[in-house]
Design an enzyme around this catalytic site. Structure first.
Site, PDB file in Angstrom:
ATOM      1  CB  CYS A 105      -0.906   0.032   1.230  1.00 31.48           C
ATOM      2  SG  CYS A 105      -1.869   1.565   1.329  1.00 31.48           S
ATOM      3  CB  SER A 109      -0.914   0.821   6.730  1.00 34.80           C
ATOM      4  OG  SER A 109      -1.931   1.623   7.305  1.00 34.80           O
ATOM      5  CB  CYS A 110      -4.933  -0.263   2.262  1.00 33.27           C
ATOM      6  SG  CYS A 110      -5.563   1.424   2.366  1.00 33.27           S
TER       7      CYS A 110
END
Lengths: 201, 119
Positions: A105, A109-110
Site C-alpha cells: 500500500c 497501510s491498507c
C-alpha cells in the site's frame, strides 16, 4: 505562527491526546471503554494470519472453492466467516509457475484485515512502500526470495476500497497432507507475496 | 515522492515465520491500541465511512514524510483520527485542547506523586 500546527511528537503528548479524545467520545456516548477493549482484544487475539492460511489451504484442496475465491474473493472469504469490518473488497491474486504477485500500500497501510489481521511494521515502513513498486525483485531478494527472470512479478497497490491477498502456490510434495498440516505451511508473508509457502517439514 | 529513499529495508525484521494466531505484537504502547480501537468503532457506529479515515491517514502520512517528520505510525493515526473527528463535528478542537490540558495536568500530578520518595 500557528499554535494549532505545533506538534511536539513526544509519545507522552500523544498518550495525553489519545486519552483526551477517548474521554470526550465516551462522554458523548459515541464509544465506550468496554467496546474499545473488545475491538483491541479481537485484533490481538482472534483476527490474524491464521484466517488467511485457512482460506489458502481450502483453495489448495477444493478446486471449486479456488475458482470462487479467485472470481469473488470477498464472498468466498465471507463464506469462511471472515468479514471486513471496514467494508472493503478483497481480491485474491493467484501465484503460478510464471506469475508472482506482491502486495503493497504505497499511500498508507491498507491491508486485508479480516484474513491477515493488522499489518506487520515493515509493511507500514516508508522503505517498503516506496521500493516495492520501483524495485520489487530487489525487495523480494532482501526477504530471501530470489525469483528467476522468466517469472513475471506483478505489484498490486492496495487502497481504501480494494485489498489484496496472495494465493501462494501449493508446495510440491504436499498433496497428501491434511488440512491442518497445509494450514501450517501458509505464512503471513506468503500471503503478502514476499515469501513462498513453506515446504513440507 | 522524494527519490532519496533510505535503504531501511535492510532492517526488515526477520520474522518470516508461520503465523501465530495473531502474527506479532501490534501495539508498542497501550494508547496506540486505544487509538486503533476508537477509529474502528467510530467507523462501525456510522460516524464516518472507513474510506474517509483511510484517506485522511494517507494524507497525514504523506504530509509527515514530505516534511521529514519522524513521528511514529500511531501518532499519525491519532492525528488523522483527531482531524476527522473534528471535521465531522464529533468533538471540537477547543474541547479537545481543553481536555488534553486537563489530562496533562493529571498526568504531571501523578508523575510528581510517583517521585515523592526521591525528594
Amino acid at each position: 505562527m500557528s499554535d494549532t500546527h505545533h506538534h511536539t511528537h513526544s509519545s507522552a503528548d500523544a498518550e495525553i491526546r489519545a486519552k483526551a479524545l477517548e474521554s470526550l467520545l465516551i462522554e458523548k456516548g459515541l464509544i465506550s471503554t468496554d467496546l474499545i477493549d473488545e475491538v483491541v482484544r479481537q485484533y490481538e487475539e482472534d483476527i490474524g494470519p491464521l484466517n488467511g492460511a485457512r482460506v489458502v489451504a481450502r483453495a489448495w484442496t477444493d478446486p471449486d472453492y479456488r475458482e470462487w475465491l479467485l472470481r469473488d474473493g470477498t464472498q468466498a472469504i465471507a463464506d469462511m466467516g471472515y468479514h471486513g469490518r471496514e467494508g472493503s473488497k478483497i481480491v485474491v491474486l493467484e501465484n503460478t509457475a510464471s506469475v508472482h504477485n506482491l502486495v503493497v500500500c504505497t499511500l498508507c497501510s491498507c491491508y486485508p484485515w479480516p484474513v491477515l489481521g493488522l499489518p506487520p511494521n515493515w509493511y507500514k515502513s516508508y522503505a517498503y512502500r516506496a521500493r516495492a513498486v520501483r524495485e520489487p525483485r530487489k525487495v523480494l531478494s532482501e526477504f530471501g526470495l530470489i525469483l528467476s527472470e522468466d517469472i513475471e512479478v506483478r505489484v498490486w497497490d492496495s487502497n481504501s476500497e480494494v485489498r489484496y491477498l496472495v494465493l501462494p502456490e501449493q508446495p510440491a510434495g504436499t498433496e497428501t497432507l491434511s488440512s491442518e498440516q497445509l494450514i501450517a505451511l501458509v505464512s503471513r508473508d506468503s500471503m503478502i507475496g514476499v515469501a513462498h509457502a513453506n515446504g513440507p517439514v | 515522492m522524494p527519490d532519496n529513499t533510505p535503504s531501511q529495508i535492510d532492517e526488515l525484521p526477520a520474522d518470516i515465520a508461520v503465523p501465530r494466531d495473531n502474527g506479532e505484537l501490534q501495539f508498542a504502547q497501550p494508547w496506540e491500541a486505544r487509538a486503533f480501537g476508537m477509529a474502528v468503532l467510530l467507523n462501525e457506529n456510522g460516524s464516518y465511512p472507513w474510506k474517509h479515515f483511510s484517506e485522511r491517514l494517507a494524507e497525514t502520512i504523506h504530509t509527515a514524510e514530505s516534511h521529514g517528520d519522524e513521528s511514529a505510525y500511531y501518532e499519525r493515526w491519532l492525528n488523522a483520527l483527531e482531524s476527522l473527528a473534528i471535521e465531522n463535528g464529533l468533538v471540537s478542537r477547543d474541547e479537545l485542547t481543553q481536555r488534553a490540558i486537563e489530562q496533562a495536568h493529571q498526568h504531571n500530578h501523578d508523575h510528581d506523586h510517583d517521585h515523592d520518595h526521591d525528594h
